[in-house]
Scaffold this motif. Structure first.
Motif, PDB file in Angstrom:
ATOM      1  N   ARG A  35       7.887  -3.391  14.684  1.00 42.56           N
ATOM      2  CA  ARG A  35       9.322  -3.620  14.728  1.00 42.56           C
ATOM      3  C   ARG A  35       9.879  -3.903  13.326  1.00 42.56           C
ATOM      4  O   ARG A  35      10.913  -3.371  12.938  1.00 42.56           O
ATOM      5  CB  ARG A  35       9.622  -4.784  15.692  1.00 42.56           C
ATOM      6  CG  ARG A  35      11.051  -4.891  16.128  1.00 42.56           C
ATOM      7  CD  ARG A  35      11.295  -5.938  17.230  1.00 42.56           C
ATOM      8  NE  ARG A  35      10.505  -7.151  17.153  1.00 42.56           N
ATOM      9  CZ  ARG A  35       9.438  -7.424  17.928  1.00 42.56           C
ATOM     10  NH1 ARG A  35       9.050  -6.572  18.847  1.00 42.56           N
ATOM     11  NH2 ARG A  35       8.781  -8.557  17.797  1.00 42.56           N
ATOM     12  N   THR A  36       9.188  -4.730  12.561  1.00 38.64           N
ATOM     13  CA  THR A  36       9.623  -5.052  11.202  1.00 38.64           C
ATOM     14  C   THR A  36       9.584  -3.821  10.302  1.00 38.64           C
ATOM     15  O   THR A  36      10.538  -3.548   9.569  1.00 38.64           O
ATOM     16  CB  THR A  36       8.730  -6.174  10.610  1.00 38.64           C
ATOM     17  OG1 THR A  36       8.830  -7.322  11.449  1.00 38.64           O
ATOM     18  CG2 THR A  36       9.157  -6.518   9.202  1.00 38.64           C
ATOM     19  N   SER A  38       9.755  -0.720  11.169  1.00 31.96           N
ATOM     20  CA  SER A  38      10.729   0.295  11.587  1.00 31.96           C
ATOM     21  C   SER A  38      12.136   0.011  11.061  1.00 31.96           C
ATOM     22  O   SER A  38      12.975   0.912  11.028  1.00 31.96           O
ATOM     23  CB  SER A  38      10.753   0.440  13.106  1.00 31.96           C
ATOM     24  OG  SER A  38      11.332  -0.702  13.710  1.00 31.96           O
ATOM     25  N   ARG A  39      12.387  -1.214  10.642  1.00 36.47           N
ATOM     26  CA  ARG A  39      13.688  -1.562  10.067  1.00 36.47           C
ATOM     27  C   ARG A  39      13.688  -1.503   8.540  1.00 36.47           C
ATOM     28  O   ARG A  39      14.711  -1.754   7.913  1.00 36.47           O
ATOM     29  CB  ARG A  39      14.103  -2.959  10.533  1.00 36.47           C
ATOM     30  CG  ARG A  39      14.413  -3.033  12.020  1.00 36.47           C
ATOM     31  CD  ARG A  39      15.038  -4.353  12.408  1.00 36.47           C
ATOM     32  NE  ARG A  39      14.250  -5.519  12.054  1.00 36.47           N
ATOM     33  CZ  ARG A  39      13.506  -6.239  12.888  1.00 36.47           C
ATOM     34  NH1 ARG A  39      13.448  -5.897  14.158  1.00 36.47           N
ATOM     35  NH2 ARG A  39      12.840  -7.286  12.480  1.00 36.47           N
ATOM     36  N   HIS A  40      12.552  -1.183   7.956  1.00 31.35           N
ATOM     37  CA  HIS A  40      12.436  -1.189   6.497  1.00 31.35           C
ATOM     38  C   HIS A  40      13.141   0.032   5.900  1.00 31.35           C
ATOM     39  O   HIS A  40      13.018   1.134   6.424  1.00 31.35           O
ATOM     40  CB  HIS A  40      10.959  -1.188   6.091  1.00 31.35           C
ATOM     41  CG  HIS A  40      10.756  -1.624   4.695  1.00 31.35           C
ATOM     42  ND1 HIS A  40      10.946  -0.802   3.620  1.00 31.35           N
ATOM     43  CD2 HIS A  40      10.415  -2.823   4.183  1.00 31.35           C
ATOM     44  CE1 HIS A  40      10.710  -1.457   2.514  1.00 31.35           C
ATOM     45  NE2 HIS A  40      10.383  -2.688   2.829  1.00 31.35           N
TER      46      HIS A  40
END
Length: 186
Positions: A35-36, A38-40
Motif C-alpha cells: 500500500r505504501t 503504491s502511493r510512492h
C-alpha cells in the motif's frame, strides 16, 4: 517514454502456510508495504491477480502479467501448503523513484528483516530492465531476466541498482540517477 520493470524473488525459510510467528509477521506486513509503495511517486503498477481469482500463486489469473513463473533453481513447493516464496513484478517511471521507494519507509524496515524471513540462496533477489511505454512485463520475463543476471551479470538486458543502465543502454551510476530524475520530463 521507457518504463522500468522490476522483478523480485525470494525463497522463504518456511512455507507461506506456516502459522509460525516469523511467517505471519512477514505475511502481515506485506499489505502495508504494498500500500505504501503504491502511493510512492514514480510507481506505475504491480502484478495483481484478477479479482475473484482463487488458488495458489501458480493457479491465479494474472491477466496481462502472464502465468506465474519462478526461476528454475527454486526447489520448494508449489502447492498452497508448501510454497515458500515471495515474488513481485512492478513498473516504475525510473530508477530514482524505485530506489527511493525501496530504500525508505516501511519497505526499508522490511529489508532490514529480510534474513529473518528469507534464505540466502546465492542468487540475485531482484532484476530491472527497461520496457517501452504500454508494454506489460510478464512473470516469465522477470524470471528470464533474473536468470540472465545470475548467469551473466548486469547488462542493459538485466541489471541491479549497483550496476544500473539507462534506457538507451549506457551505464548509469546512482549519483547520476538523481540528476536524471531531476531533469527527466514528467
Amino acid at each position: 517514454m521507457p518504463q522500468l520493470a522490476l522483478y523480485t524473488f525470494g525463497v522463504l525459510k518456511s512455507p507461506l502456510a506456516d502459522p509460525g510467528p516469523l511467517t505471519r509477521e512477514f505475511h502481515d506486513s506485506s499489505e502495508a508495504v504494498y500500500r505504501t509503495i503504491s502511493r510512492h511517486p514514480g510507481y506505475l503498477a504491480r502484478a495483481e491477480a484478477a479479482a475473484g481469482s482463487r488458488g495458489t500463486l501458480f493457479e491465479l489469473d494474472w491477466g496481462d502479467w502472464g502465468d506465474f513463473a519462478v526461476p528454475a533453481w527454486y526447489d520448494k513447493g508449489r502447492t498452497a501448503q508448501t510454497a515458500a516464496l515471495a515474488a513481485t513484478l512492478s513498473l516504475w517511471t525510473g530508477l530514482r523513484p524505485a530506489f527511493d521507494a525501496i530504500y525508505t519507509g516501511l519497505h526499508r524496515q522490511a529489508l532490514n528483516r529480510r534474513y529473518d524471513w528469507f534464505e540466502r540462496t546465492g542468487h540475485p533477489g531482484h532484476v530491472f530492465w527497461w520496457v517501452s511505454e504500454g508494454v506489460k512485463p510478464t512473470w516469465q520475463d522477470g524470471v528470464s531476466r533474473l536468470e540472465h543476471l545470475h548467469g551473466h551479470g548486469s547488462a542493459p538486458h538485466a541489471f541491479t541498482f549497483q550496476h544500473a543502465f539507462a534506457p538507451e543502454g549506457a551505464p548509469a551510476r546512482m549519483k547520476d540517477i538523481g540528476r536524471q530524475a531531476a531533469t527527466a520530463p514528467e
